[in-house]
Design a protein around this motif. Structure first.
Motif, short mmCIF file in Angstrom:
data_model
loop_
_atom_site.label_atom_id
_atom_site.label_comp_id
_atom_site.label_asym_id
_atom_site.label_seq_id
_atom_site.Cartn_x
_atom_site.Cartn_y
_atom_site.Cartn_z
N SER A 13 92.32 50.71 38.59
CA SER A 13 91.22 50.23 39.44
C SER A 13 89.87 50.47 38.78
CB SER A 13 91.26 50.94 40.80
OG SER A 13 91.15 52.35 40.64
N VAL A 14 89.74 51.56 38.02
CA VAL A 14 88.50 51.83 37.29
C VAL A 14 88.39 50.89 36.10
CG1 VAL A 14 87.29 53.53 35.87
CG2 VAL A 14 88.38 54.24 38.01
N ARG A 15 89.48 50.74 35.36
CA ARG A 15 89.44 49.90 34.16
C ARG A 15 89.16 48.43 34.49
NH1 ARG A 15 94.72 50.37 32.14
NH2 ARG A 15 95.43 52.02 33.54
N LYS A 16 89.51 48.02 35.71
CA LYS A 16 89.29 46.63 36.10
C LYS A 16 87.84 46.34 36.48
CE LYS A 16 93.87 45.16 37.65
NZ LYS A 16 94.70 44.69 38.80
N LEU A 17 87.00 47.37 36.48
CA LEU A 17 85.61 47.18 36.89
C LEU A 17 84.75 46.58 35.79
CD1 LEU A 17 84.98 50.43 38.97
CD2 LEU A 17 85.24 48.09 39.81
N ARG A 18 85.31 46.35 34.61
CA ARG A 18 84.53 45.70 33.55
C ARG A 18 84.18 44.28 33.99
NH1 ARG A 18 85.73 42.45 28.96
NH2 ARG A 18 87.97 42.74 29.25
N PRO A 19 82.89 43.93 33.96
CA PRO A 19 82.51 42.57 34.33
C PRO A 19 83.24 41.54 33.48
CG PRO A 19 80.57 43.97 34.18
CD PRO A 19 81.72 44.76 33.65
N LYS A 20 83.79 40.52 34.11
CA LYS A 20 84.57 39.52 33.39
C LYS A 20 83.73 38.78 32.36
CE LYS A 20 87.90 38.76 37.12
NZ LYS A 20 88.49 37.76 38.05
N SER A 21 82.41 38.73 32.59
CA SER A 21 81.55 37.99 31.69
C SER A 21 81.26 38.74 30.40
CB SER A 21 80.21 37.69 32.38
OG SER A 21 79.55 38.90 32.73
N GLU A 22 81.59 40.04 30.36
CA GLU A 22 81.24 40.83 29.20
C GLU A 22 82.38 40.88 28.21
OE1 GLU A 22 79.62 44.64 29.86
OE2 GLU A 22 77.99 43.92 31.12
N SER A 23 82.01 40.79 26.94
CA SER A 23 82.97 40.91 25.86
C SER A 23 82.98 42.33 25.34
CB SER A 23 82.59 39.96 24.72
OG SER A 23 83.36 40.22 23.58
N MET A 24 84.06 42.72 24.70
CA MET A 24 84.13 44.04 24.09
C MET A 24 83.57 44.00 22.68
SD MET A 24 85.36 46.37 26.06
CE MET A 24 86.24 47.62 25.14
N LYS A 25 82.82 42.98 22.37
CA LYS A 25 82.24 42.85 21.04
C LYS A 25 80.73 43.04 21.11
CE LYS A 25 85.75 39.58 19.44
NZ LYS A 25 85.99 38.27 18.81
N ASP A 26 80.17 43.55 20.02
CA ASP A 26 78.73 43.70 19.90
C ASP A 26 78.33 43.14 18.55
OD1 ASP A 26 79.41 46.58 21.53
OD2 ASP A 26 77.88 45.25 22.32
N ASN A 27 77.51 42.07 18.59
CA ASN A 27 77.07 41.44 17.36
C ASN A 27 78.26 41.08 16.46
OD1 ASN A 27 74.36 41.77 18.13
ND2 ASN A 27 74.37 43.87 17.38
N GLY A 28 79.37 40.69 17.08
CA GLY A 28 80.52 40.26 16.31
C GLY A 28 81.40 41.37 15.79
N ALA A 29 81.02 42.63 15.99
CA ALA A 29 81.80 43.75 15.46
C ALA A 29 82.56 44.42 16.60
CB ALA A 29 80.88 44.75 14.78
N ILE A 30 83.88 44.48 16.47
CA ILE A 30 84.69 45.13 17.49
C ILE A 30 84.65 46.63 17.28
CG2 ILE A 30 87.01 45.31 18.46
CD1 ILE A 30 87.55 42.50 17.53
N SER A 31 84.48 47.37 18.35
CA SER A 31 84.50 48.83 18.26
C SER A 31 85.74 49.29 17.53
CB SER A 31 84.48 49.44 19.67
OG SER A 31 84.88 50.79 19.64
#
Length: 386
Positions: A328-346
């Motif tokens: 339930s916590v992990r699902k709180l990520r906004p659907k519009s947000e990507s896990m990428k920043d400036n094309g670089a994956i964490s």
């Protein structure tokens, strides 16, 4: 949030009053503010944090003398002496995103003995067998201390500050658990050692080694171009607690609209932000916000800062942390947000670096390639630089 906080100039980051935690009538207000900061901001200030002004001042007042030591004295404490990447880095010796950071710094940590073993002949731990020949265990080890006659009282002041921030970080994690709606103490296995034993209360993980940087940015007369620290997310721990000394500004945070938002010093506060591992463990629900420090432009004074990085056990994986966090916590990520920043994956999202020990070794080698080549060898460094 009180009217004084609402009236502060915009844009600013939220200021959470931790005294609310002890007030039944306002406890819920604090948790609501923290919940918002966790899932929507990723950066915040805290005040009334119970770290005494004296404890802070005792360390802060040592910084000018620490950094004003002769260059050859500081060089004798170089990170090149330490496979744990602890010690002194001279001006522009650390790299962020391939660029030199215009600062000098001392890296210290929880004072712990070395446990890495070169031999594969390892006694079995009755609670959990560990292979201490894994290279990442070499990150764990003792500090390089300045000479007492040159910086009197430093070790005592540092140790008291470290212990106070360690206690604060434990209290704050409990508040995070409340904001998540999970039992208080859920994450204690990661942080709280059993008295008199190297392992924690359940014997599952080695207690972490927290790290503290003591940083000096130059005056504008020294350098005025380039990055103080390049844009990045913190990858050195679970949470970061930053004390900004004096009034010299420079810290900036990426806001919700993508613009850089200043995070100036505010008396009596720490700036708190969440690390890469926190973001990855919550599948992006909790924000590890990108931030940077601008090189000085017009200040006649150096800027000092003291970030405390709350460590995690090196023999822990992001996947294991994720198992403690409800879906339930992990699902709180906004659907519009990507896990990428400036094309670089964490790096934590790459399955090769699911191991925190592996990801930490990679981080330090990429920041201090010369130290890595000396202590870990060219083949290891080349692997982690891929």
């Amino acid at each position: 949030m009180d009217s004084k906080q609402r009236s502060r100039p915009s844009p600013m980051l939220p200021i959470l009053d931790l005294s609310y935690a002890n007030d039944p009538s306002r406890h819920h207000v604090l948790l609501e503010q923290l919940h918002d900061a966790l899932f929507n901001v990723g950066f915040l200030y805290i005040k009334n944090h119970c770290v005494s002004a004296e404890t802070i001042s005792n360390l802060v007042t040592k910084l000018p003398k620490l950094f004003d030591q002769p260059n050859e004295v500081k060089a004798a404490l170089s990170k090149l002496n330490s496979p744990h990447f602890l010690g002194y880095s001279g001006f522009a010796e650390e790299t962020t995103l391939g660029e030199k950071d215009l600062r000098e710094q001392f890296d210290f940590a929880s004072e712990l003995p070395m446990i890495w073993k070169e031999s594969s002949d390892i006694p079995v731990n009755n609670e959990r067998a560990r292979d201490f020949t894994k290279l990442y265990w070499r990150l764990r080890g003792p500090n390089q201390w300045p000479r007492e006659d040159l910086v009197p009282g430093f070790k005592k002041a540092y140790t008291e500050y470290h212990d106070a921030l360690q206690a604060l970080s434990h209290r704050f994690v409990h508040l995070v658990e409340e904001a998540f709606g999970i039992p208080v103490g859920t994450f204690d296995d990661f942080f709280l050692p059993r008295s008199g034993n190297l392992t924690n209360r359940n014997g599952d993980y080695m207690p972490p080694q927290h790290r503290i940087k003591l940083v000096k940015y130059p005056t504008s007369a020294d350098k005025s171009r380039g990055q103080g620290v390049g844009a990045h997310k913190d990858s050195s721990g679970w949470l970061t607690f930053l004390y900004q000394v004096g009034q010299e500004e420079g810290l900036e945070v990426v806001g919700a609209n993508g613009d850089w938002t200043p995070a100036p010093p505010i008396e009596g506060t720490f700036v708190v932000n969440f690390g890469n591992a926190f973001e990855a463990a919550t599948e992006g629900a909790v924000k590890a916000t990108v931030h940077r420090v601008k090189a000085p432009a017009s200040t006649p004074n150096p800027r000092y800062s003291i970030p405390f990085f709350q460590g995690l056990p090196l023999d822990l994986t992001v996947s294991e942390i994720r198992s403690y966090i409800p879906e339930s916590v992990r699902k709180l990520r906004p659907k519009s947000e990507s896990m990428k920043d400036n094309g670089a994956i964490s790096s934590f999202l790459d399955p090769r670096w699911d191991s925190l020990g592996e990801s930490q070794l990679r981080k330090w080698i990429r920041s201090h390639e010369d130290v890595g080549r000396k202590w870990y060898g060219d083949s290891v460094v080349n692997f982690y630089l891929q």
